[in-house]
Design an enzyme around this catalytic site. Structure first.
Site, PDB file in Angstrom:
ATOM      1  N   TYR A  74      49.959  37.631  29.906  1.00  0.00           N
ATOM      2  CA  TYR A  74      49.804  37.623  31.368  1.00  0.00           C
ATOM      3  C   TYR A  74      48.622  36.771  31.817  1.00  0.00           C
ATOM      4  O   TYR A  74      48.643  36.183  32.884  1.00  0.00           O
ATOM      5  CB  TYR A  74      49.670  39.055  31.864  1.00  0.00           C
ATOM      6  CG  TYR A  74      50.243  39.305  33.236  1.00  0.00           C
ATOM      7  CD1 TYR A  74      51.437  38.720  33.636  1.00  0.00           C
ATOM      8  CD2 TYR A  74      49.607  40.156  34.127  1.00  0.00           C
ATOM      9  CE1 TYR A  74      51.974  38.975  34.891  1.00  0.00           C
ATOM     10  CE2 TYR A  74      50.137  40.424  35.374  1.00  0.00           C
ATOM     11  CZ  TYR A  74      51.322  39.825  35.751  1.00  0.00           C
ATOM     12  OH  TYR A  74      51.853  40.085  36.994  1.00  0.00           O
ATOM     13  N   LYS A 131      46.291  39.202  39.826  1.00  0.00           N
ATOM     14  CA  LYS A 131      46.677  40.532  40.302  1.00  0.00           C
ATOM     15  C   LYS A 131      45.446  41.402  40.556  1.00  0.00           C
ATOM     16  O   LYS A 131      45.432  42.214  41.500  1.00  0.00           O
ATOM     17  CB  LYS A 131      47.610  41.203  39.297  1.00  0.00           C
ATOM     18  CG  LYS A 131      48.997  40.588  39.244  1.00  0.00           C
ATOM     19  CD  LYS A 131      49.741  40.708  40.564  1.00  0.00           C
ATOM     20  CE  LYS A 131      51.182  40.246  40.445  1.00  0.00           C
ATOM     21  NZ  LYS A 131      51.897  40.296  41.743  1.00  0.00           N
TER      22      LYS A 131
END
Length: 256
Positions: free
Chosen positions: A154, A161
């Site tokens: 990620y 995020k």
């Protein structure tokens, strides 16, 4: 029988396929009585085809969340279809390939900046663009993925995020006096285009998630996530803002 969102006017971003969380939100919102407008980035004809697959065909407006001119005209363009907004779904995220799948140490700033602009700053940009149409009681809901830990593959999207979560809190602070709520829904891994970057091997990541989550987890079912979004877009959380609602089978709270 009245629906949860009877008469609500919603702007929904991020519909790019029928597997999109945003598509599930749009479909369920219409089933619950909402009037929906979709946004399209780059491929309006694709989103228009998807709009025809909803219970009621929804209007589509162009929106690149990094384009200042499109943001400046968004309220006017949405206003041709709706006379105001009771809710906005932010389901926008993107990072160049260099920022994912082990590229954390090598990704150049230009690519990182693009990821942060599209995936983090856009929450604020969208809120400001829609502000002329919002009213007391309106809600902004964003799609999140747990940023409290580092996930395989990620990388910079995880950082984006984390920024999204912080951005949502500051937005909640500054829009609260206007009666506008801002919340996020942190979903577990779902089989969407955006989720392909999480977990490297995909299927193995989903299996591990399902095993660890006390409630289990079905990565093919966006319904629970969509229903949480609908609840936050409704009038049933009138005093909740700056919150992250986890829809992940309980995975986030289980120790390793």
């Amino acid at each position: 029988m009245s629906g949860l969102l009877d008469g609500k006017r919603l702007l929904i971003t991020g519909v790019i396929s029928e597997s999109s969380i945003a598509f599930s939100v749009a479909r369920l919102a219409q089933e619950q009585g909402a009037h929906v407008v979709l946004t399209a980035y780059g491929r309006p004809s694709l989103v228009q085809r998807l709009a025809r697959r909803l219970p009621h065909e929804a209007p589509v407006v162009d929106l690149d969340v990094t384009d200042e001119a499109q943001l400046a005209s968004l309220a006017d363009r949405v206003g041709t279809h709706l006379d105001g907004l009771d809710g906005v779904l932010h389901a926008v995220a993107h990072a160049p390939a260099s920022c994912l799948d082990g590229g954390f140490l090598d990704a150049p700033w230009a690519d990182v900046a693009s990821a942060l602009h599209t995936s983090t700053y856009s929450l604020k940009a969208l809120a400001v663009a829609c502000r002329p149409l919002l009213r007391p009681g309106s809600a902004l809901v964003g799609i999140d993925f747990d940023a409290s830990r580092a996930w395989p593959g990620y990388d910079w999207m995880g950082v984006a995020k984390a920024g999204l979560e912080s951005c949502a809190r500051y937005l909640a602070r500054d829009l609260g006096p206007e009666g506008v709520r801002v919340n996020l829904v942190a979903a577990g891994p779902l089989r969407t285009l955006a989720a392909r970057a999480i977990g490297g091997d995909g299927a193995g990541f989903e299996r591990d998630w399902a095993v660890r989550a006390p409630l289990g987890w079905d990565a093919s079912d966006a319904g629970p996530t969509a229903r949480a979004c609908l609840a936050l877009l409704s009038d049933w959380f009138p005093a909740t803002t700056g919150e992250i609602v986890h829809v992940d089978g309980g995975h986030h709270m289980v120790g390793s």
